[in-house]
Design a protein around this motif. Structure first.
Motif, PDB file in Angstrom:
ATOM      1  N   LYS A   1      29.108  57.156   9.553  1.00  0.00           N
ATOM      2  CA  LYS A   1      27.964  57.672   8.795  1.00  0.00           C
ATOM      3  C   LYS A   1      28.124  57.246   7.351  1.00  0.00           C
ATOM      4  O   LYS A   1      29.170  57.444   6.741  1.00  0.00           O
ATOM      5  N   LEU A   2      27.073  56.649   6.802  1.00  0.00           N
ATOM      6  CA  LEU A   2      27.089  56.187   5.417  1.00  0.00           C
ATOM      7  C   LEU A   2      26.053  56.982   4.631  1.00  0.00           C
ATOM      8  O   LEU A   2      24.912  56.560   4.484  1.00  0.00           O
ATOM      9  N   SER A   3      26.436  58.138   4.154  1.00  0.00           N
ATOM     10  CA  SER A   3      25.487  58.970   3.423  1.00  0.00           C
ATOM     11  C   SER A   3      25.224  58.370   2.049  1.00  0.00           C
ATOM     12  O   SER A   3      25.767  57.318   1.690  1.00  0.00           O
ATOM     13  N   ASP A   4      24.404  59.030   1.259  1.00  0.00           N
ATOM     14  CA  ASP A   4      24.099  58.550  -0.087  1.00  0.00           C
ATOM     15  C   ASP A   4      25.154  58.961  -1.106  1.00  0.00           C
ATOM     16  O   ASP A   4      24.944  58.789  -2.314  1.00  0.00           O
ATOM     17  N   VAL A   5      26.265  59.504  -0.624  1.00  0.00           N
ATOM     18  CA  VAL A   5      27.418  59.808  -1.479  1.00  0.00           C
ATOM     19  C   VAL A   5      28.617  59.101  -0.866  1.00  0.00           C
ATOM     20  O   VAL A   5      29.009  59.403   0.264  1.00  0.00           O
ATOM     21  N   LYS A   6      29.233  58.168  -1.578  1.00  0.00           N
ATOM     22  CA  LYS A   6      30.312  57.355  -1.018  1.00  0.00           C
ATOM     23  C   LYS A   6      31.436  58.204  -0.437  1.00  0.00           C
ATOM     24  O   LYS A   6      31.976  57.907   0.613  1.00  0.00           O
ATOM     25  N   GLY A   7      31.793  59.263  -1.110  1.00  0.00           N
ATOM     26  CA  GLY A   7      32.897  60.091  -0.659  1.00  0.00           C
ATOM     27  C   GLY A   7      32.635  60.797   0.647  1.00  0.00           C
ATOM     28  O   GLY A   7      33.558  61.328   1.267  1.00  0.00           O
ATOM     29  N   LYS A   8      31.382  60.814   1.095  1.00  0.00           N
ATOM     30  CA  LYS A   8      31.034  61.486   2.341  1.00  0.00           C
ATOM     31  C   LYS A   8      30.881  60.507   3.505  1.00  0.00           C
ATOM     32  O   LYS A   8      30.423  60.868   4.569  1.00  0.00           O
ATOM     33  N   TYR A   9      31.270  59.222   3.300  1.00  0.00           N
ATOM     34  CA  TYR A   9      31.313  58.302   4.424  1.00  0.00           C
ATOM     35  C   TYR A   9      32.307  58.841   5.442  1.00  0.00           C
ATOM     36  O   TYR A   9      33.390  59.310   5.087  1.00  0.00           O
ATOM     37  N   THR A  10      31.960  58.774   6.710  1.00  0.00           N
ATOM     38  CA  THR A  10      32.897  59.199   7.748  1.00  0.00           C
ATOM     39  C   THR A  10      32.995  58.118   8.809  1.00  0.00           C
ATOM     40  O   THR A  10      32.025  57.414   9.101  1.00  0.00           O
ATOM     41  N   GLY A  11      34.205  57.980   9.371  1.00  0.00           N
ATOM     42  CA  GLY A  11      34.406  57.044  10.450  1.00  0.00           C
ATOM     43  C   GLY A  11      35.490  56.028  10.157  1.00  0.00           C
ATOM     44  O   GLY A  11      36.134  56.049   9.112  1.00  0.00           O
ATOM     45  N   ASP A  12      35.671  55.111  11.106  1.00  0.00           N
ATOM     46  CA  ASP A  12      36.669  54.057  11.028  1.00  0.00           C
ATOM     47  C   ASP A  12      36.384  53.128   9.841  1.00  0.00           C
ATOM     48  O   ASP A  12      35.263  52.648   9.672  1.00  0.00           O
ATOM     49  N   GLN A  13      37.411  52.874   9.026  1.00  0.00           N
ATOM     50  CA  GLN A  13      37.204  52.094   7.804  1.00  0.00           C
ATOM     51  C   GLN A  13      36.736  50.663   8.084  1.00  0.00           C
ATOM     52  O   GLN A  13      35.887  50.124   7.374  1.00  0.00           O
ATOM     53  N   LYS A  14      37.266  50.053   9.138  1.00  0.00           N
ATOM     54  CA  LYS A  14      36.825  48.699   9.472  1.00  0.00           C
ATOM     55  C   LYS A  14      35.359  48.697   9.885  1.00  0.00           C
ATOM     56  O   LYS A  14      34.596  47.790   9.529  1.00  0.00           O
ATOM     57  N   MET A  15      34.952  49.736  10.625  1.00  0.00           N
ATOM     58  CA  MET A  15      33.560  49.808  11.062  1.00  0.00           C
ATOM     59  C   MET A  15      32.642  50.130   9.883  1.00  0.00           C
ATOM     60  O   MET A  15      31.503  49.641   9.827  1.00  0.00           O
ATOM     61  N   ILE A  16      33.121  50.939   8.949  1.00  0.00           N
ATOM     62  CA  ILE A  16      32.338  51.200   7.740  1.00  0.00           C
ATOM     63  C   ILE A  16      32.084  49.898   6.997  1.00  0.00           C
ATOM     64  O   ILE A  16      30.955  49.599   6.580  1.00  0.00           O
ATOM     65  N   SER A  17      33.122  49.086   6.824  1.00  0.00           N
ATOM     66  CA  SER A  17      32.975  47.797   6.126  1.00  0.00           C
ATOM     67  C   SER A  17      32.021  46.875   6.870  1.00  0.00           C
ATOM     68  O   SER A  17      31.167  46.211   6.263  1.00  0.00           O
TER      69      SER A  17
ATOM     70  N   LEU B   1       8.477  68.236  16.619  1.00  0.00           N
ATOM     71  CA  LEU B   1       9.783  68.067  15.967  1.00  0.00           C
ATOM     72  C   LEU B   1       9.802  66.796  15.114  1.00  0.00           C
ATOM     73  O   LEU B   1      10.657  65.928  15.260  1.00  0.00           O
ATOM     74  N   GLY B   2       8.869  66.738  14.180  1.00  0.00           N
ATOM     75  CA  GLY B   2       8.597  65.493  13.473  1.00  0.00           C
ATOM     76  C   GLY B   2       9.220  65.325  12.105  1.00  0.00           C
ATOM     77  O   GLY B   2       8.616  64.689  11.237  1.00  0.00           O
ATOM     78  N   ILE B   3      10.411  65.861  11.874  1.00  0.00           N
ATOM     79  CA  ILE B   3      11.115  65.628  10.611  1.00  0.00           C
ATOM     80  C   ILE B   3      12.263  64.651  10.866  1.00  0.00           C
ATOM     81  O   ILE B   3      13.157  64.936  11.660  1.00  0.00           O
ATOM     82  N   ALA B   4      12.251  63.496  10.173  1.00  0.00           N
ATOM     83  CA  ALA B   4      13.231  62.442  10.405  1.00  0.00           C
ATOM     84  C   ALA B   4      14.386  62.555   9.412  1.00  0.00           C
ATOM     85  O   ALA B   4      14.165  62.690   8.201  1.00  0.00           O
ATOM     86  N   LEU B   5      15.612  62.469   9.918  1.00  0.00           N
ATOM     87  CA  LEU B   5      16.794  62.488   9.061  1.00  0.00           C
ATOM     88  C   LEU B   5      17.000  61.099   8.470  1.00  0.00           C
ATOM     89  O   LEU B   5      16.991  60.106   9.186  1.00  0.00           O
ATOM     90  N   SER B   6      17.242  61.037   7.163  1.00  0.00           N
ATOM     91  CA  SER B   6      17.106  59.765   6.447  1.00  0.00           C
ATOM     92  C   SER B   6      18.398  59.094   6.025  1.00  0.00           C
ATOM     93  O   SER B   6      18.368  57.929   5.622  1.00  0.00           O
ATOM     94  N   ASP B   7      19.545  59.759   6.058  1.00  0.00           N
ATOM     95  CA  ASP B   7      20.699  59.212   5.334  1.00  0.00           C
ATOM     96  C   ASP B   7      21.892  58.829   6.197  1.00  0.00           C
ATOM     97  O   ASP B   7      23.006  58.740   5.691  1.00  0.00           O
ATOM     98  N   THR B   8      21.687  58.549   7.475  1.00  0.00           N
ATOM     99  CA  THR B   8      22.833  58.166   8.300  1.00  0.00           C
ATOM    100  C   THR B   8      23.420  56.843   7.827  1.00  0.00           C
ATOM    101  O   THR B   8      24.635  56.645   7.833  1.00  0.00           O
ATOM    102  N   TYR B   9      22.555  55.928   7.399  1.00  0.00           N
ATOM    103  CA  TYR B   9      22.997  54.621   6.888  1.00  0.00           C
ATOM    104  C   TYR B   9      22.374  54.337   5.518  1.00  0.00           C
ATOM    105  O   TYR B   9      21.935  53.225   5.256  1.00  0.00           O
ATOM    106  N   THR B  10      22.331  55.342   4.688  1.00  0.00           N
ATOM    107  CA  THR B  10      21.761  55.358   3.325  1.00  0.00           C
ATOM    108  C   THR B  10      20.236  55.411   3.377  1.00  0.00           C
ATOM    109  O   THR B  10      19.598  54.852   4.279  1.00  0.00           O
ATOM    110  N   THR B  11      19.688  56.064   2.387  1.00  0.00           N
ATOM    111  CA  THR B  11      18.239  56.239   2.310  1.00  0.00           C
ATOM    112  C   THR B  11      17.517  54.910   2.127  1.00  0.00           C
ATOM    113  O   THR B  11      16.434  54.695   2.683  1.00  0.00           O
ATOM    114  N   ASP B  12      18.102  54.003   1.345  1.00  0.00           N
ATOM    115  CA  ASP B  12      17.436  52.721   1.104  1.00  0.00           C
ATOM    116  C   ASP B  12      17.261  51.941   2.401  1.00  0.00           C
ATOM    117  O   ASP B  12      16.193  51.355   2.648  1.00  0.00           O
ATOM    118  N   VAL B  13      18.293  51.917   3.241  1.00  0.00           N
ATOM    119  CA  VAL B  13      18.171  51.238   4.535  1.00  0.00           C
ATOM    120  C   VAL B  13      17.139  51.950   5.400  1.00  0.00           C
ATOM    121  O   VAL B  13      16.306  51.309   6.058  1.00  0.00           O
TER     122      VAL B  13
END
Length: 394
Positions: free
Chosen positions: A368-384, A248-260
């Motif tokens: 979750k901080l995906s690579d599309v800003k509009g798809k951020y999910t969660g508490d706004q303070k925690m996102i910041s 099961l060796g496929i890693a998901l990359s965008d929980t906190y942006t691909t660059d991170v």
């Protein structure tokens, strides 16, 4: 009250990565708790009595249990799942008391809370029930069975000709169980050159094909709650490798942006994992970053695979395939475009983990901080806060 004509009839009518994560959670985090919430991204209005009908369908899920035949299928097909886990799954029963469903006018609320190893299975089937009930209760009639089969056949034959591999990922926003089953049967029958499996374990078993999946965003979201944002990707990947030892060796990359993600996906991980999954943002930009990252780490990109899974249709797949040809291995997971292409508008809905309670800790909002800003999910303070800690600027 209107109820769905086809209730879920198998505990395996769920995405494979829910079971692989459940297996890992039981091994590593058996005391952890989690909360999930329904997010109505499309602002859909639900008809009167919808919550009552959904509660009825959820209550019926309490009778689902793993059959001996299904257990044998998992033993044979997924040898990396421990026998103790399969015994646990055989005894597992959904507990509807973990799910709170309410409705105010056309606004639907669904909240799930309990031990993570239990609640992890609710998300996908509840979403599929919401989608199916929505069409039934609004009396929205889609294509005939023959049209559904013809549409799926036409699509998979185009992918055959394109020379790519395709998996079906469309359980959560499917038009109905019946449509989903017809689609997978058709893909299996006509996709001899391209179809490699489905994320739905029940339908994989019925069609004698492979269940596809590894882990989801919630795996890394929980790790952030327990270990902090800077350690979430690293320890999430390490723990996954410790449990599955190369499978099961496929890693998901965008929980906190691909660059991170790539800043932490070091040479060991680059060699250890078979590839990465793209789930948000520009797929061509992602492909170029992935290829460059492997080259920088001294890894041949052609020995690795990108699984593209973000809102795909034929035109997008063709565009990506032409760009990546001869540069890196590729495969595609296609969801709603397969299972809800019946002449009706698909629902834009999700259910996401919102809080986690790690062992001996406290309830912590997760994001979750995906690579599309509009798809951020969660508490706004925690996102910041997460963006500050991870150095994300936009």
């Amino acid at each position: 009250m209107t109820t769905p004509q086809t209730l879920l009839n198998s505990i395996l009518d769920n995405d494979f990565y829910k079971f692989t994560m459940q297996h890992a959670v039981i091994k590593l985090f058996p005391k952890a708790e989690a909360s999930y919430e329904f997010i109505n991204r499309g602002d859909h209005k639900y008809p009167e009595g919808f919550a009552e009908a959904l509660r009825y369908a959820v209550a019926k899920m309490a009778s689902l249990q793993l059959s001996k035949e299904e257990k044998t299928y998992l033993q044979t097909t997924c040898p990396y799942l421990d026998p103790t886990y399969l015994d646990f799954l055989q005894g597992y029963r959904y507990d509807p008391e973990e799910v709170a469903i309410t409705q105010h006018g056309g606004i639907l609320s669904v909240k799930i809370t309990g031990y993570w190893y239990r609640t992890i299975l609710w998300e996908v089937p509840i979403m599929s029930l919401i989608s199916e009930l929505y069409y039934k209760m609004n009396q929205l009639i889609g294509h005939t069975d023959n049209e559904v089969v013809e549409t799926a056949r036409r699509k998979i034959e185009k992918y055959n000709a394109l020379g790519v591999t395709i998996a079906e990922f469309g359980t959560r926003r499917r038009h109905s169980y019946h449509t989903h089953r017809l689609v997978v049967q058709t893909l299996r029958r006509f996709g001899t050159k391209s179809f490699i499996g489905t994320s739905n374990v029940h339908l994989a078993m019925l069609n004698q094909t492979k269940p596809i999946g590894t882990h989801a965003h919630e795996w890394f979201m929980f790790h952030a709650a327990k270990y902090g944002f800077k350690m979430a990707n690293n320890l999430g990947l390490q723990h996954w490798a410790n449990v599955y030892r190369g499978d099961l060796g496929i890693a998901l990359s965008d929980t906190y942006t691909t660059d991170v993600f790539f800043s932490q996906f070091d040479k060991m991980f680059a060699k250890l994992f078979d590839g990465v999954r793209h789930d948000s943002g520009d797929p061509i930009v992602f492909a170029n970053k992935t290829i460059a990252h492997y080259q920088e780490k001294g890894v041949n990109p052609l020995s690795k695979t990108i699984i593209f899974s973000d809102g795909l249709d034929y035109e997008k797949v063709e565009h990506i395939a032409l760009h990546c040809k001869g540069k890196i291995g590729i495969s595609f997971g296609i969801g709603t475009n397969f299972t809800n292409d019946v002449g009706l508008s698909p629902l834009n809905i999700v259910i996401k983990m919102t809080e986690a309670h790690p062992d001996d800790a406290y309830w912590t909002p997760v994001v979750k901080l995906s690579d599309v800003k509009g798809k951020y999910t969660g508490d706004q303070k925690m996102i910041s806060l997460s963006k500050t800690i991870l150095g994300i600027t936009d």
